[in-house]
Design an enzyme around this catalytic site. Structure first.
Site, short mmCIF file in Angstrom:
data_model
loop_
_atom_site.label_atom_id
_atom_site.label_comp_id
_atom_site.label_asym_id
_atom_site.label_seq_id
_atom_site.Cartn_x
_atom_site.Cartn_y
_atom_site.Cartn_z
N ALA A 127 15.51 -8.84 -3.28
CA ALA A 127 14.96 -8.48 -4.59
C ALA A 127 15.73 -7.31 -5.22
CB ALA A 127 13.49 -8.12 -4.45
N SER A 150 5.30 -13.58 1.62
CA SER A 150 5.24 -14.87 2.31
C SER A 150 4.15 -15.75 1.68
CB SER A 150 4.98 -14.66 3.79
OG SER A 150 3.79 -13.91 3.97
N HIS A 201 -4.59 -4.65 -2.04
CA HIS A 201 -4.96 -4.34 -0.65
C HIS A 201 -5.15 -2.85 -0.40
CE1 HIS A 201 -3.19 -8.48 0.76
NE2 HIS A 201 -4.37 -8.58 0.19
N CYS A 245 -14.69 7.87 2.62
CA CYS A 245 -15.68 8.24 3.63
C CYS A 245 -16.45 7.00 4.11
CB CYS A 245 -16.66 9.27 3.04
SG CYS A 245 -17.95 9.72 4.23
N VAL A 258 0.83 -1.21 0.00
CA VAL A 258 0.00 0.00 0.00
C VAL A 258 0.87 1.26 0.00
CG1 VAL A 258 -1.91 -1.18 1.17
CG2 VAL A 258 -0.17 -0.03 2.56
N ASP A 259 2.20 1.08 -0.13
CA ASP A 259 3.11 2.21 0.07
C ASP A 259 3.29 3.11 -1.15
OD1 ASP A 259 4.86 0.70 -1.61
OD2 ASP A 259 5.87 -0.21 0.11
N PRO A 272 14.52 -14.00 -0.01
CA PRO A 272 15.61 -14.61 0.76
C PRO A 272 15.17 -15.89 1.49
CG PRO A 272 15.21 -12.32 1.47
CD PRO A 272 14.16 -12.66 0.46
#
Ligand code: OAD
Length: 259
Positions: free
Chosen positions: A245, A203, A132, A140, A116-117, A228
């Site tokens: 990555a 994950s 997501h 609202c 969501v960043d 990893p």
């Protein structure tokens, strides 16, 4: 296809897996990437699970459910405001940049993220399927009006809708909520058509998002996992690259350039 697995500690095998990934990608018309929190880890954004993860110090049910928001909207907003403040200070890393480049390189490229960043968009990716939701949108709770808000920090918590005065919520999909159907179905369609499906930094335990890997695998895509650690769906991967990555995606890209 025979699985190519570098196991994480053998540089020669890692190089073979990078070449295998580049070979699979170089012949592909339809490519899909599916990302999770790990793709932003090297930008300094915390992942959710594992040591130091966001869910370690913060029970999910108290900050990421509709019940938690009904009970205590301010607490939930404080959690997301802290994430907004942090996200406003970070920059895309070479993994985001490589995926943005691949959108220009491949005839058909779809990027679906659980993040969501907004870092994929900041790196130049377009039409990102945000499964997501997004930290930079609010919605609202009464009239459902959605708007972008990049103000950090927000002047008032919880923010209020300028149209109807009700409180607004982050436009994030919480546990127990349904993913936006148009976005999920676009992602599922792309997964079913993908010739190569690259799973990066997740994950793969949260459904229905993780189900995209299963859709792609059962439709015959070559699955490449970059992480990893093994994800819950690592057994579906044809090519496994164990490592960060931000290092491995550029190495695949550099190998693509010469293949
Ligand atoms: P997780 O925190 O569950 O997993 C992060 C993954 O990133 C792990 O598999 C790590 O091994 C991997 N990782 C860590 N550093 C990495 C690096 N440098 N390069 C590549 N991979 C790395 O995060 P997600 O799978 O994204 O949902 O979590 C899925 C969903 O659960 C999130 O969207 C969120 C969460 O609850 C909601 O908030 C609705």
């Amino acid at each position: 296809m025979r699985a190519s697995r570098n196991g994480g500690d053998n540089p020669a095998m890692l190089e073979d897996s990078i070449k295998a990934a580049a070979r699979a990608l170089s012949g592909a018309g339809q490519v899909m990437a599916f990302t999770g929190a790990g793709v932003s880890a090297e930008s300094g954004v915390a992942t959710f699970r594992g040591a130091g993860g966001l869910w370690e110090g913060q029970p999910v049910e108290q900050v990421a459910t509709p019940e938690a928001f009904r009970r205590d909207p301010l607490r939930v907003w404080r959690f997301y405001e802290a994430r907004r403040v942090q996200a406003s200070t970070v920059r895309p890393n070479p993994a985001h940049e490589t995926l943005a480049r691949w959108q220009r390189r491949f005839p058909a490229f779809c990027l679906a993220t659980q993040n969501v960043d907004g870092l994929h968009q900041a790196a130049g990716s377009r039409e990102v399927l945000e499964l997501h939701g997004g930290l930079w949108r609010v919605r609202c709770t009464a009239c459902d009006r959605q708007r972008e808000d990049r103000t950090v920090p927000l002047p008032e918590l919880p923010p209020r809708c300028s149209a109807c005065g009700a409180i607004e919520r982050p436009d994030i999909v919480w546990f127990g909520e349904v993913l936006p159907t148009d976005i999920l179905s676009a992602a599922a369609q792309a997964a079913a058509k993908a010739e190569v499906f690259v799973v990066v930094g997740t994950s793969a335990v949260v459904y229905p998002a993780a189900g995209l890997v299963e859709i792609a695998a059962s439709a015959g895509a070559t699955i490449i996992e970059v992480n990893p650690a093994a994800s819950a769906l690592a057994h579906l991967a044809d090519i496994v690259l164990r490592g960060p990555a931000g290092e491995l995606l550029p190495r695949i890209d550099a190998t693509l350039e010469v293949s």
